[in-house]
Design a protein around this motif. Structure first.
Motif, PDB file in Angstrom:
ATOM      1  N   ILE A 117      -2.208   0.750   6.756  1.00 25.59           N
ATOM      2  CA  ILE A 117      -3.620   1.089   6.974  1.00 25.59           C
ATOM      3  C   ILE A 117      -3.946   2.469   6.386  1.00 25.59           C
ATOM      4  CG2 ILE A 117      -5.370   1.529   8.757  1.00 25.59           C
ATOM      5  CD1 ILE A 117      -3.667  -0.501  10.512  1.00 25.59           C
ATOM      6  N   SER A 118      -3.095   3.462   6.708  1.00 22.86           N
ATOM      7  CA  SER A 118      -3.448   4.837   6.296  1.00 22.86           C
ATOM      8  C   SER A 118      -3.304   5.036   4.785  1.00 22.86           C
ATOM      9  CB  SER A 118      -2.618   5.858   7.067  1.00 22.86           C
ATOM     10  OG  SER A 118      -1.250   5.671   6.779  1.00 22.86           O
ATOM     11  N   ASP A 119      -2.319   4.397   4.155  1.00 19.60           N
ATOM     12  CA  ASP A 119      -2.147   4.604   2.708  1.00 19.60           C
ATOM     13  C   ASP A 119      -3.244   3.876   1.918  1.00 19.60           C
ATOM     14  OD1 ASP A 119      -0.032   6.207   3.263  1.00 19.60           O
ATOM     15  OD2 ASP A 119       1.520   4.853   2.565  1.00 19.60           O
ATOM     16  N   ARG A 120      -3.680   2.728   2.424  1.00 19.70           N
ATOM     17  CA  ARG A 120      -4.820   2.068   1.770  1.00 19.70           C
ATOM     18  C   ARG A 120      -6.043   2.996   1.833  1.00 19.70           C
ATOM     19  NH1 ARG A 120      -8.023  -3.713   2.213  1.00 19.70           N
ATOM     20  NH2 ARG A 120      -9.940  -2.808   1.451  1.00 19.70           N
ATOM     21  N   LYS A 121      -6.254   3.569   3.020  1.00 23.17           N
ATOM     22  CA  LYS A 121      -7.403   4.451   3.211  1.00 23.17           C
ATOM     23  C   LYS A 121      -7.318   5.658   2.261  1.00 23.17           C
ATOM     24  CE  LYS A 121      -9.959   6.294   7.137  1.00 23.17           C
ATOM     25  NZ  LYS A 121      -9.658   7.698   7.390  1.00 23.17           N
ATOM     26  N   ALA A 122      -6.114   6.224   2.167  1.00 22.92           N
ATOM     27  CA  ALA A 122      -5.931   7.403   1.300  1.00 22.92           C
ATOM     28  C   ALA A 122      -6.215   7.041  -0.164  1.00 22.92           C
ATOM     29  CB  ALA A 122      -4.516   7.945   1.455  1.00 22.92           C
ATOM     30  N   TYR A 139       0.885   3.969  -2.989  1.00 23.78           N
ATOM     31  CA  TYR A 139       0.442   5.337  -2.685  1.00 23.78           C
ATOM     32  C   TYR A 139       1.552   6.355  -2.967  1.00 23.78           C
ATOM     33  CZ  TYR A 139      -1.475   9.328  -0.233  1.00 23.78           C
ATOM     34  OH  TYR A 139      -1.943  10.579   0.069  1.00 23.78           O
ATOM     35  N   GLU A 185      -8.244   4.632  -1.202  1.00 27.11           N
ATOM     36  CA  GLU A 185      -9.705   4.438  -1.329  1.00 27.11           C
ATOM     37  C   GLU A 185     -10.410   5.789  -1.403  1.00 27.11           C
ATOM     38  OE1 GLU A 185     -10.658   0.155   0.736  1.00 27.11           O
ATOM     39  OE2 GLU A 185     -10.085   1.795   2.051  1.00 27.11           O
ATOM     40  N   GLU A 186      -9.975   6.704  -0.527  1.00 26.55           N
ATOM     41  CA  GLU A 186     -10.645   8.015  -0.478  1.00 26.55           C
ATOM     42  C   GLU A 186     -10.381   8.864  -1.726  1.00 26.55           C
ATOM     43  OE1 GLU A 186     -10.889   8.274   4.357  1.00 26.55           O
ATOM     44  OE2 GLU A 186      -9.492   9.611   3.336  1.00 26.55           O
ATOM     45  N   TRP A 211       0.843  -1.205   0.000  1.00 24.96           N
ATOM     46  CA  TRP A 211       0.000   0.000   0.000  1.00 24.96           C
ATOM     47  C   TRP A 211       0.875   1.250   0.000  1.00 24.96           C
ATOM     48  CZ3 TRP A 211      -4.655  -0.841  -1.533  1.00 24.96           C
ATOM     49  CH2 TRP A 211      -5.335  -2.008  -1.166  1.00 24.96           C
TER      50      TRP A 211
END
Ligand code: SIN
Length: 328
Positions: free
Chosen positions: A275-280, A214, A282-283, A210
């Motif tokens: 976790i945070s880069d996957r979220k970024a 990212y 997705e967003e 991720w």
């Protein structure tokens, strides 16, 4: 008298020059290929800062990120020639120096990062750090990035979806076999070329963490990312035996302790960024993340895991057993 004074002056000037020379700090060039906002980038900068704090007058660390100095295909040679002193290539990039590290590329070997960490810190994992000493390469420690995901220009749910697609891989025969096992076409290419290869559609996809997807913006040029967690992308932080042995005895332990501390710092970042880069991503809405059902994931396991048999002998059954045991 004038001659005598001039002689004294010359001698004093030479002494000053010698003292100045002796006071030159040892320079450690740390070359890597990823961005500074990644676990490895931040670990390298942390190491530089710790050394400045603790050994500022004796040792200076210069960090060269994003393949500015060397790509991973050249950095180990450069290190052995003394052009850089520290590198941290992915565990997939040591084939020229040992076959043992191929272990880490076996698909679906570790169930999660805790298992990878447990194995790396085990006796068997620590022994591997010295596996290239005869070739002049000394392992200083493992650094995490994370589990790999597969991105592509079309949605991948089952191995059949990858049939005929071209995937960039790191320079690893295991990764080659892994993509051949799903009838895809693996292409070994440097990390620095991946974005352009994806953007120009010269390849259909790639596998990465991720954090790398990212930070290198692969998600902006890939429509889909399948969350497979099918393999590990971690690093071995290495130096050359010649350089390591040349360090003064009062400096080497401080460099090692600072590296251990920087690695622990980088490992924490790696877990958070997964976790945070996957979220970024997705967003961002640029790329659709596909989660597999258990049945779909099982199909990837069944298609890819048979490649283990091709590498068991080179890796060694004992090592493989120790890695499998880390999952419990
Ligand atoms: C890296 O994380 O150092 C590069 C990984 C890659 O080549 O895909």
């Amino acid at each position: 008298m004038r001659k005598f004074t001039a002689g004294l002056f010359m001698a004093a000037a030479m002494m000053t020059a010698t003292v100045a020379q002796a006071a030159e700090p040892i320079v450690i060039k740390f070359s890597h290929v990823v961005a500074e906002n990644t676990p490895k980038g931040q670990m390298a900068n942390k190491f530089r800062d710790l050394i400045a704090e603790r050994l500022g007058d004796k040792v200076k660390v210069e960090v060269y990120p994003s393949s500015q100095l060397y790509g991973d295909n050249k950095v180990l040679e450069a290190m052995l020639l003394g052009d850089v002193q520290i590198a941290a290539p992915s565990l997939s990039k040591f084939k020229k120096y040992t076959k043992k590290l191929q272990l880490f590329d076996l698909p679906f070997l570790f169930k999660d990062m805790a298992a990878a960490e447990k194995f790396q810190q085990s006796e068997a994992g620590q022994k591997l750090l010295a596996s290239m000493r005869k070739k002049g390469v000394v392992g200083l420690g493992y650094l995490h990035n994370g589990m790999k995901q597969i991105s592509a220009s079309k949605p991948l749910r089952t191995p059949a979806d990858a049939d005929g697609l071209k995937f960039r891989i790191m320079s690893s025969d295991v990764l080659s076999a892994q993509f051949e096992a799903v009838n895809a076409v693996p292409l070994k290419k440097p990390f620095s070329e991946v974005f352009t290869l994806l953007q120009t559609k010269a390849i259909d996809g790639q596998e990465n963490t991720w954090s790398n997807i990212y930070s290198k913006k692969f998600f902006e040029v890939q429509e889909y990312i399948t969350a497979t967690d099918h393999g590990l992308l971690d690093y071995l932080v290495v130096t050359s035996r010649e350089f390591w042995d040349s360090l003064p005895d009062d400096v080497r332990p401080v460099v090692k302790a600072s590296m251990d501390e920087a690695i622990a710092f980088g490992n924490k970042i790696a877990l958070d960024k997964a976790i945070s880069d996957r979220k970024a991503i997705e967003e961002s809405g640029r790329s659709q993340v596909i989660d597999l059902s258990d049945a779909e994931r099982q199909q990837w396991v069944e298609a890819m895991k048979p490649v283990w048999a091709q590498f068991e002998e080179a890796v060694g059954q004992d090592l493989l057993d120790a890695a499998i045991a880390a999952n419990n």
